[in-house]
Each structure stands twice: as structure tokens, then as C-alpha cells.
Design an enzyme around this catalytic site. Structure first.
Site, PDB file in Angstrom:
ATOM      1  N   LEU A 127      25.764   8.607 -21.392  1.00 13.52           N
ATOM      2  CA  LEU A 127      24.976   8.322 -20.363  1.00 13.52           C
ATOM      3  C   LEU A 127      24.447   6.843 -20.638  1.00 13.52           C
ATOM      4  CD1 LEU A 127      23.132   8.763 -17.887  1.00 13.52           C
ATOM      5  CD2 LEU A 127      21.297   9.850 -19.317  1.00 13.52           C
ATOM      6  N   GLU A 129      23.887   2.834 -21.618  1.00  9.37           N
ATOM      7  CA  GLU A 129      24.736   1.565 -21.623  1.00  9.37           C
ATOM      8  C   GLU A 129      23.755   0.647 -22.233  1.00  9.37           C
ATOM      9  OE1 GLU A 129      26.601   0.839 -17.967  1.00  9.37           O
ATOM     10  OE2 GLU A 129      27.446   2.757 -17.737  1.00  9.37           O
ATOM     11  N   TRP A 158      25.183   4.255 -27.721  1.00  6.75           N
ATOM     12  CA  TRP A 158      24.526   4.939 -28.565  1.00  6.75           C
ATOM     13  C   TRP A 158      25.178   6.453 -28.276  1.00  6.75           C
ATOM     14  CZ3 TRP A 158      21.781   2.111 -31.537  1.00  6.75           C
ATOM     15  CH2 TRP A 158      21.520   0.983 -30.978  1.00  6.75           C
ATOM     16  N   THR A 160      25.812   9.715 -29.648  1.00  6.89           N
ATOM     17  CA  THR A 160      26.061  10.685 -30.832  1.00  6.89           C
ATOM     18  C   THR A 160      27.325  11.650 -30.874  1.00  6.89           C
ATOM     19  OG1 THR A 160      23.649  10.977 -30.758  1.00  6.89           O
ATOM     20  CG2 THR A 160      24.981  12.440 -31.987  1.00  6.89           C
ATOM     21  N   ARG A 271       2.875  18.671 -60.007  1.00  4.00           N
ATOM     22  CA  ARG A 271       2.355  17.221 -60.653  1.00  4.00           C
ATOM     23  C   ARG A 271       1.204  17.316 -61.016  1.00  4.00           C
ATOM     24  NH1 ARG A 271       3.299  12.570 -63.347  1.00  4.00           N
ATOM     25  NH2 ARG A 271       2.136  10.726 -62.100  1.00  4.00           N
ATOM     26  N   GLY A 342       3.937   9.548 -54.010  1.00  2.00           N
ATOM     27  CA  GLY A 342       3.728   8.264 -54.746  1.00  2.00           C
ATOM     28  C   GLY A 342       4.928   7.523 -54.842  1.00  2.00           C
ATOM     29  N   GLU A 366      16.603  10.344 -26.641  1.00  2.00           N
ATOM     30  CA  GLU A 366      16.110  11.196 -25.737  1.00  2.00           C
ATOM     31  C   GLU A 366      14.968  10.912 -24.670  1.00  2.00           C
ATOM     32  OE1 GLU A 366      18.117  13.395 -24.495  1.00  2.00           O
ATOM     33  OE2 GLU A 366      19.107  14.400 -26.203  1.00  2.00           O
ATOM     34  N   THR A 368      12.280   7.294 -24.992  1.00  2.00           N
ATOM     35  CA  THR A 368      11.337   6.888 -25.809  1.00  2.00           C
ATOM     36  C   THR A 368      10.076   7.663 -25.396  1.00  2.00           C
ATOM     37  OG1 THR A 368      10.672   5.075 -24.351  1.00  2.00           O
ATOM     38  CG2 THR A 368      12.397   4.602 -26.024  1.00  2.00           C
TER      39      THR A 368
END
Length: 391
Positions: A127, A129, A158, A160, A271, A342, A366, A368
Site C-alpha cells: 500500500l 509508497e 516498506w 513486510t 539477582r 542494568g 499500521e 503512526t
């Protein structure tokens, strides 16, 4: 993955257990190496196709899984918790099938849907461009009628699965000038069509196992029978699937955040500093509590929109809210996960640094999150809807 789920049927519960096991045993062990080497995991999509995941939200009569979106989105979550590139890929594949399911003729469905929904053919969606991301009506890619064929010329950015997909759902201009919303049509283009090629994949910050590339159309000739719907219905088809696509990305973002939270909690339990596990230090424990609240809030928002969709009620506003909330929360949760670990969180010895890089794009594709805010605010300006229904 530690999420507690309430599924609508026993079948759905068994499906989620299967997917959770596959994610742990088949996806998780491959994810780090594939992402580091930027290798597209085609065999993983074949596996998911074989177990029925790629066609879950579509009807069984054409080879789909016949599951409601409420279930399908939770499947996406389970996948994305260990490998976001694959979760995004499943969502994009479902979006690439939407036009045929919703606008195809019965002959078109019988001819192509079984392989698409069965997973032997992987789809992509063309879709955007380069000059027309959030404004698809400005597209310049053309489809000129020539007898019983259309000839496509232009480029789609773009994409996918660009260069990896078996078919491409393509929006192209059949009439009018850029900006004309009524002159766009939709086509299914096989990957092996002469004149169709993919640029080198984009060098991305994250989701490196998911190839994103510009697709180029140079006198790509396809038969008229590969047009979906009538001429001029392309933008309607494109936008009609975007609400569902936004829910897919919202679910992926929620799964990604859950995966980051799981890693952070596991580390914080093991930890020790000052003689006790760091999860027992209030300053860090409260960070984890906020992370858990963010993940659960995102999940609830996503499932609310999904249930509206499943009930046949309007859900466009809720889809935009879900996409915005879930992806913003994922960015915050993954950032906090790095902080919890950390210095180790900043290394590639642990996956949370990758999760943080992957979360960023969720706020972008999809539509912004700025576009989502525009959709939501415009919806509020138009109506004062408030529907009450029963289950």
C-alpha cells in the site's frame, strides 16, 4: 509466557496451549540467531501454516481456522512474546488475505484461498509508497488496462515480506491523478510474475528477521481475474482491513511487552544486592508493578476491541485506541526491562535490548500513533455513540 487467559471455548484453550508450547520449543531457540544474522525464517511460517495458525481468523470453508478475533489476537501475543518478527509476519499475512476474503468472487476464493489460508503461500501487503505513507490516496503506482490484462508500473515501499512472499496484495491507480481516492484498485500479484522485483531489504533498527523491502513493478502484466472487487474499490479494500491490522499489531506489541516483563521478573528474582533479590527492593519492585499494569491494560484494551469486532459492532475507534495504547505501553515496558537488568540489559547476552529496539517500530507502522490520535479525535467529533448489547 505468564499471562493468565480466559478463552471462550475449550478448543480455543487447547489451541493457545499448543501455540505456547510451539513458541517455547520451536520459535524461542531460533529467534536470537535469526535476528542477529537477519535471516528470514521461512520454515517457521511453514510450520505455523501446517498447524493452522496463518488462517485462524477466517472461515473453515476456505481452509481457515474459524476462530474469533478474541482468540486469534491472543495467539499472536503468545508468538510475539518470544519472536516479534514472526508475530508481525502472521499479522501481515492475515491482512494480505483480507481483500480476497471480503471482496473476492466465489471462484477467486476457491482458486486461491485454500493455499493462502493453509499456509503454503505467504502473503505481503503493498500500500505505502515512499512519498505517500499516511496518505495512501496520493499513490502513483498505476495499473493500466490492456485487453484482458492489467499492466502495473511503480514502486511500493516498506513491504513486510518483500522479496520473500509468494503473493502480493497490491493497491494501484487505475484512474485519476494522485489524491483521487476513487481511482484506486486492488490486485493479487504472484511473486514470480515477470517485471516484479524487490530491492535490498531495509537496514532496520529492529525486527531484522522480518525483511522489509521496496517492491518494484516494471510492466508487470497480470490477468483481469486477479483484480479484487470492482475498479475504484481499492482504497475501500485497503482501509477496510487496516482496523483489523491495527489490532494485530496491538496484540503483537502486547506480547512483546509481556516477554520483556517476563525476562525482567525472572532476572529480578535471581539477582541479589545487599543480601536479597532485587525484586524485594521497593524502588525496583514498583517499576515491575507498573510494567505489569501496563501489559494488562494493553491486553484489556485489545480484547475489548476484538470482542466488538466479533460481535459485528463498530470497532474502528477502539482499534486505534488499542494500537496506540498497546504500542506506547510496549515502548515503556521494554525500556524499563532494560533498566531492570542494568548493564546486562544493554548487552546482547539478554533479549531485552532487542525487545526495546523492536518496540519502537510498533508505534510507527499500521499508521503512526499520531495518525491513531487523529482517527480517534475525528471519531469523537462525528458521533456520540454508546452501544449496549448482551453476550
Amino acid at each position: 509466557m505468564t499471562a493468565t487467559r480466559r478463552l471462550p471455548t475449550e478448543e480455543a484453550a487447547e489451541l493457545l496451549k499448543l501455540v505456547r508450547r510451539l513458541a517455547a520449543e520451536e520459535l524461542a531457540p531460533r529467534s536470537a540467531e535469526a535476528e542477529a544474522s537477519e535471516t528470514f525464517p521461512r520454515e517457521v511460517f511453514r510450520l505455523l501454516g501446517e498447524v493452522g495458525v496463518l488462517g485462524l481468523p477466517y472461515a473453515e470453508e476456505h481452509g481457515g481456522g474459524g476462530q474469533p478475533y478474541e482468540v486469534y489476537l491472543q495467539v499472536l501475543e503468545e508468538i510475539a512474546a518470544v519472536w516479534s518478527s514472526v508475530g508481525v509476519g502472521v499479522s501481515v499475512h492475515a491482512l494480505s488475505c483480507f481483500g480476497l476474503v471480503s471482496f473476492g468472487t466465489e471462484d477467486q476464493k476457491q482458486q486461491w484461498l485454500p493455499d493462502m489460508l493453509g499456509g503454503s503461500l505467504l502473503g505481503a501487503y503493498c500500500l505505502s509508497e515512499a512519498h505517500a505513507g499516511s496518505d495512501p490516496a496520493a499513490m502513483r503506482t498505476t495499473a493500466r488496462r490492456d485487453g484482458d490484462d492489467y499492466v502495473l508500473n511503480g514502486a511500493k515501499a516498506w513491504t513486510t515480506h518483500g522479496g520473500q512472499a509468494d503473493f502480493y496484495k497490491v493497491m494501484a491507480r487505475t484512474a485519476g491523478e494522485p489524491g483521487d481516492r476513487s481511482g484506486i484498485s486492488c490486485f493479487l500479484v504472484p511473486a514470480d510474475t515477470p517485471g516484479l522485483s524487490a530491492d535490498t531489504p531495509e537496514r532496520k533498527m529492529g525486527l531484522t528477521g522480518s525483511h522489509t523491502a521496496t517492491m518494484r513493478f516494471e510492466d508487470v502484466r497480470i490477468p483481469v481475474e486477479r483484480r479484487l472487487g470492482a475498479e475504484g474499490e481499492g482504497l475501500r479494500i485497503a482501509l477496510g482491513g487496516l482496523d483489523s491490522g491495527r489490532l494485530g499489531i496491538a496484540a503483537v506489541a502486547t506480547g512483546l511487552a509481556q516477554g520483556a516483563l517476563d525476562q525482567a521478573v525472572a532476572y529480578a528474582r535471581e539477582r541479589e544486592t545487599f543480601g536479597k533479590p532485587i525484586i524485594e527492593h521497593q524502588g525496583l519492585a514498583f517499576v515491575l508493578a507498573d510494567m505489569e499494569a501496563a501489559v494488562q491494560s494493553a491486553r484489556a484494551t485489545v480484547l475489548h476491541a476484538a470482542r466488538l469486532k466479533d460481535a459485528g459492532l463498530p470497532f474502528s475507534r477502539e482499534a486505534s485506541i488499542a494500537k496506540m495504547v498497546a504500542t506506547d505501553n510496549a515502548m515503556k515496558v521494554t525500556t524499563d526491562a532494560v533498566q531492570v537488568l542494568g548493564g546486562y540489559g544493554y548487552t546482547r547476552d539478554f533479549p531485552v535490548e532487542r525487545y526495546m529496539r523492536e518496540a519502537k517500530v510498533m508505534q510507527i507502522f499500521e499508521g503512526t500513533n499520531q495518525i491513531q490520535r487523529m482517527v480517534i479525535s475525528r471519531s469523537l467529533a462525528k458521533d456520540d455513540r454508546g452501544t449496549i448489547t448482551h453476550a
